[in-house]
Design a protein around this motif. Sequence first.
Motif, short mmCIF file in Angstrom:
data_model
loop_
_atom_site.label_atom_id
_atom_site.label_comp_id
_atom_site.label_asym_id
_atom_site.label_seq_id
_atom_site.Cartn_x
_atom_site.Cartn_y
_atom_site.Cartn_z
N THR A 43 -49.00 32.21 1.52
CA THR A 43 -49.22 30.85 1.98
C THR A 43 -50.50 30.80 2.80
OG1 THR A 43 -46.84 30.44 2.07
CG2 THR A 43 -48.27 28.93 3.31
N ALA A 44 -51.37 29.88 2.43
CA ALA A 44 -52.65 29.78 3.13
C ALA A 44 -52.43 29.39 4.58
CB ALA A 44 -53.54 28.74 2.44
N ALA A 45 -53.18 30.00 5.46
CA ALA A 45 -53.07 29.70 6.88
C ALA A 45 -53.65 28.31 7.15
CB ALA A 45 -53.82 30.75 7.69
N PRO A 46 -53.09 27.58 8.12
CA PRO A 46 -53.64 26.27 8.47
C PRO A 46 -55.10 26.38 8.88
CG PRO A 46 -51.50 26.63 9.52
CD PRO A 46 -51.92 27.94 8.93
N THR A 47 -55.84 25.29 8.68
CA THR A 47 -57.25 25.22 9.04
C THR A 47 -57.42 24.28 10.23
OG1 THR A 47 -57.85 25.56 6.73
CG2 THR A 47 -59.55 24.67 8.16
N ALA A 48 -58.39 24.52 11.06
CA ALA A 48 -58.61 23.67 12.22
C ALA A 48 -58.93 22.24 11.80
CB ALA A 48 -59.75 24.23 13.06
N PHE A 49 -58.35 21.26 12.49
CA PHE A 49 -58.61 19.85 12.22
C PHE A 49 -60.05 19.48 12.60
CE2 PHE A 49 -53.96 19.22 12.38
CZ PHE A 49 -53.80 18.29 11.35
N PRO A 50 -60.58 18.43 11.98
CA PRO A 50 -61.82 17.85 12.49
C PRO A 50 -61.59 17.33 13.91
CG PRO A 50 -61.28 17.00 10.30
CD PRO A 50 -60.09 17.75 10.78
N GLN A 51 -62.65 17.05 14.62
CA GLN A 51 -62.51 16.56 15.99
C GLN A 51 -61.76 15.24 16.04
OE1 GLN A 51 -63.09 18.03 18.81
NE2 GLN A 51 -62.54 16.26 20.08
N SER A 52 -61.98 14.38 15.04
CA SER A 52 -61.31 13.09 14.99
C SER A 52 -61.09 12.71 13.52
CB SER A 52 -62.12 12.02 15.70
OG SER A 52 -61.47 10.77 15.67
N ALA A 53 -59.85 12.36 13.16
CA ALA A 53 -59.56 12.03 11.76
C ALA A 53 -58.25 11.27 11.66
CB ALA A 53 -59.50 13.30 10.91
N THR A 66 -37.88 5.40 0.56
CA THR A 66 -39.32 5.53 0.70
C THR A 66 -39.73 5.45 2.17
OG1 THR A 66 -39.66 3.15 0.41
CG2 THR A 66 -39.74 4.54 -1.57
N MET A 67 -40.87 6.04 2.48
CA MET A 67 -41.39 6.06 3.84
C MET A 67 -42.90 6.21 3.76
SD MET A 67 -40.01 5.78 6.90
CE MET A 67 -38.31 6.26 6.51
N THR A 68 -43.61 5.61 4.70
CA THR A 68 -45.05 5.75 4.80
C THR A 68 -45.39 6.30 6.18
OG1 THR A 68 -45.47 3.92 3.29
CG2 THR A 68 -47.26 4.52 4.76
N ILE A 69 -46.36 7.22 6.23
CA ILE A 69 -46.74 7.81 7.50
C ILE A 69 -48.24 7.75 7.71
CG2 ILE A 69 -46.95 10.18 6.59
CD1 ILE A 69 -45.76 11.13 9.30
N GLY A 70 -48.64 7.47 8.93
CA GLY A 70 -50.02 7.57 9.34
C GLY A 70 -50.13 8.61 10.44
N ILE A 71 -51.17 9.40 10.40
CA ILE A 71 -51.39 10.46 11.40
C ILE A 71 -52.82 10.34 11.91
CG2 ILE A 71 -51.48 12.95 11.82
CD1 ILE A 71 -49.53 13.29 9.46
N SER A 72 -52.97 10.36 13.23
CA SER A 72 -54.30 10.31 13.83
C SER A 72 -54.46 11.51 14.75
CB SER A 72 -54.47 9.01 14.63
OG SER A 72 -55.79 8.92 15.14
N VAL A 73 -55.58 12.21 14.61
CA VAL A 73 -55.86 13.41 15.40
C VAL A 73 -57.18 13.22 16.14
CG1 VAL A 73 -56.29 15.89 15.33
CG2 VAL A 73 -54.63 14.87 13.76
N ASP A 74 -57.16 13.49 17.43
CA ASP A 74 -58.37 13.49 18.25
C ASP A 74 -58.34 14.71 19.14
OD1 ASP A 74 -60.13 10.84 18.09
OD2 ASP A 74 -58.03 10.28 17.76
N GLY A 75 -59.18 15.68 18.85
CA GLY A 75 -59.12 16.95 19.56
C GLY A 75 -57.78 17.61 19.30
N ASP A 76 -57.07 17.98 20.34
CA ASP A 76 -55.75 18.58 20.15
C ASP A 76 -54.63 17.56 20.24
OD1 ASP A 76 -55.83 18.03 22.83
OD2 ASP A 76 -55.04 19.98 23.47
N GLN A 77 -54.97 16.28 20.42
CA GLN A 77 -53.95 15.25 20.57
C GLN A 77 -53.61 14.59 19.23
OE1 GLN A 77 -56.01 12.99 23.80
NE2 GLN A 77 -54.15 13.43 24.97
N VAL A 78 -52.32 14.31 19.05
CA VAL A 78 -51.83 13.74 17.79
C VAL A 78 -50.92 12.55 18.06
CG1 VAL A 78 -50.49 14.16 15.69
CG2 VAL A 78 -51.91 15.98 16.64
#
Length: 232
Positions: A43-53, A66-78
């Motif tokens: 299993t491929a190891a996780p990769t570091a997130f962009p700074q903001s995405a 059914t379900m829909t999800i949105g995820i926002s990442v800024d630095g280490d905060q999610v």
Amino acid sequence: MNKLTRTLLVGISAFVALGTLAACSGGSSNQATSSSASPTTTTAAPTAFPQSARYIADMTAADGKTMTIGISVDGDQVAAYACNGTDDEAWFFGNQTDGSIDIKSRFRDTLQADFDGTNVDGDLNMNGVAYEFTAKPVTGAAGMYTAELDGARASWVVREDGSAVGVQINGAVLDAVDVQQLNDAQFRAQVRNKRQLQQAAQITRLSNGAMSSTINGTDVTPTLVNGSFRLG
């Protein structure tokens, strides 16, 4: 050469030929056995997130929900928001570590995911229902939005094509009972599933780029959610 000598030579030749054939056959058998062995999977190891995405995924559970999800990442905060557009939702807040997310909502839903360098692959458990998803990166106005008015909150996931799914909650019931004493099944029955939820009003993008909607008939301006967003 007499008859007896010829007979002995023929027998020796046949014996040698048989031994050679058996040796060749044995080599082929070993090669086939080796090649049929199951390959080792990694299993491929996780990769570091962009700074903001921001990332969005639509998903369907084994039972068809059914379900829909949105995820926002800024630095280490999610910050993440999942909803079905009618009567279920959950907010998730926490941190990511080295491209991995493992956080829980205040209503005991769970979100586990890894960033693969492009997408966010994960598992979501909502009200005891399991979902798998691959959330793709989004840009522009796409993302999670929320607005609050007089104790009611509406939240949406807006896709890149402009379509949206959202739920409105009219107050929470977390303080109604001693939730620490409840197991997960009791918590869902006595707290989680007693929330007053309804489909959120339509959200639209105005000509100036702002979002517009209503809560209980009153105009509101939803705000885009980033990874540092937290509910009080």
